[in-house]
Design a protein around this motif. Structure first.
Motif, PDB file in Angstrom:
ATOM      1  N   ALA A   1       0.811  -1.219   0.000  1.00  0.00           N
ATOM      2  CA  ALA A   1       0.000   0.000   0.000  1.00  0.00           C
ATOM      3  C   ALA A   1       0.846   1.272   0.000  1.00  0.00           C
ATOM      4  O   ALA A   1       0.319   2.363  -0.167  1.00  0.00           O
ATOM      5  N   ALA A   2       2.163   1.138   0.171  1.00  0.00           N
ATOM      6  CA  ALA A   2       3.038   2.317   0.259  1.00  0.00           C
ATOM      7  C   ALA A   2       3.286   2.913  -1.120  1.00  0.00           C
ATOM      8  O   ALA A   2       3.416   2.197  -2.110  1.00  0.00           O
ATOM      9  N   ARG A   3       3.330   4.230  -1.164  1.00  0.00           N
ATOM     10  CA  ARG A   3       3.625   4.977  -2.386  1.00  0.00           C
ATOM     11  C   ARG A   3       4.647   6.053  -2.049  1.00  0.00           C
ATOM     12  O   ARG A   3       4.579   6.671  -0.990  1.00  0.00           O
ATOM     13  N   LEU A   4       5.573   6.319  -2.962  1.00  0.00           N
ATOM     14  CA  LEU A   4       6.526   7.409  -2.809  1.00  0.00           C
ATOM     15  C   LEU A   4       6.035   8.558  -3.679  1.00  0.00           C
ATOM     16  O   LEU A   4       5.775   8.371  -4.865  1.00  0.00           O
ATOM     17  N   ILE A   5       5.904   9.715  -3.096  1.00  0.00           N
ATOM     18  CA  ILE A   5       5.478  10.900  -3.841  1.00  0.00           C
ATOM     19  C   ILE A   5       6.698  11.800  -3.992  1.00  0.00           C
ATOM     20  O   ILE A   5       7.313  12.188  -3.001  1.00  0.00           O
ATOM     21  N   VAL A   6       7.063  12.095  -5.235  1.00  0.00           N
ATOM     22  CA  VAL A   6       8.226  12.924  -5.537  1.00  0.00           C
ATOM     23  C   VAL A   6       7.727  14.202  -6.181  1.00  0.00           C
ATOM     24  O   VAL A   6       6.979  14.163  -7.151  1.00  0.00           O
ATOM     25  N   GLU A   7       8.135  15.344  -5.620  1.00  0.00           N
ATOM     26  CA  GLU A   7       7.769  16.637  -6.186  1.00  0.00           C
ATOM     27  C   GLU A   7       9.025  17.424  -6.525  1.00  0.00           C
ATOM     28  O   GLU A   7       9.980  17.432  -5.764  1.00  0.00           O
TER      29      GLU A   7
END
Length: 156
Positions: free
Chosen positions: A90-96
């Protein structure tokens, strides 16, 4: 190059079980990235639309090259694999970066390529706008300016 990252749950907003903080610790320990990037922990600001006072809701990374950004995705893949299976799935990495936002699910080579394409596009856009010469300011004619031989703008 400045990146903001956080680890979030796919269905639940926020930072369940402080995953972002745990990932920050993981980054510091990793030899590929930890020694070569400036890693700072941060809180959400009101401009993020959140009222959270989370200790670590984002990680700011100053990386010197795209290869370190690619390493970030690889490190995330290892971090995700270390989580319990149900949690990790369920983990997601959000990169901005600037206006770009990329969501990484697994940390694969394809994910790294997507991040690199987005960063290259943002960098090209930054370079393009920095080379545009600025035009001289446009000054509108003054309202009721004297015409011809008139010495004032009032009625006769």
């Amino acid at each position: 190059m400045e990146l903001r990252v956080r680890v979030a749950h796919a269905e639940v907003p926020g930072d369940p079980a402080n995953w972002t903080g745990a990932f920050a610790d993981w980054l510091v320990e990793d030899r590929r990235l930890g020694r070569h990037a400036d890693i700072r922990r941060g809180r959400s600001s009101p401009s993020d639309g959140r009222m959270s006072a989370d200790l670590v809701s984002w990680i700011s990374l100053a990386v010197a090259s795209g290869s370190l950004a690619t390493d970030l995705i690889t490190v995330y893949g290892h971090f995700r694999a270390s989580l319990p299976r149900r949690v990790g799935s369920a983990a997601r990495l959000i990169v901005e970066h600037g206006e770009s936002r990329i969501i990484i699910e697994e940390g694969t080579a394809e994910d790294a390529a997507r991040v690199m394409r987005a960063l290259n596009a943002a960098q090209a856009e930054d370079e393009e706008t920095s080379h545009i010469p600025s035009a001289p300011p446009v000054v509108p004619p003054a309202a009721n300016a004297p015409q011809g031989g008139e010495t004032g703008g009032g009625a006769a």
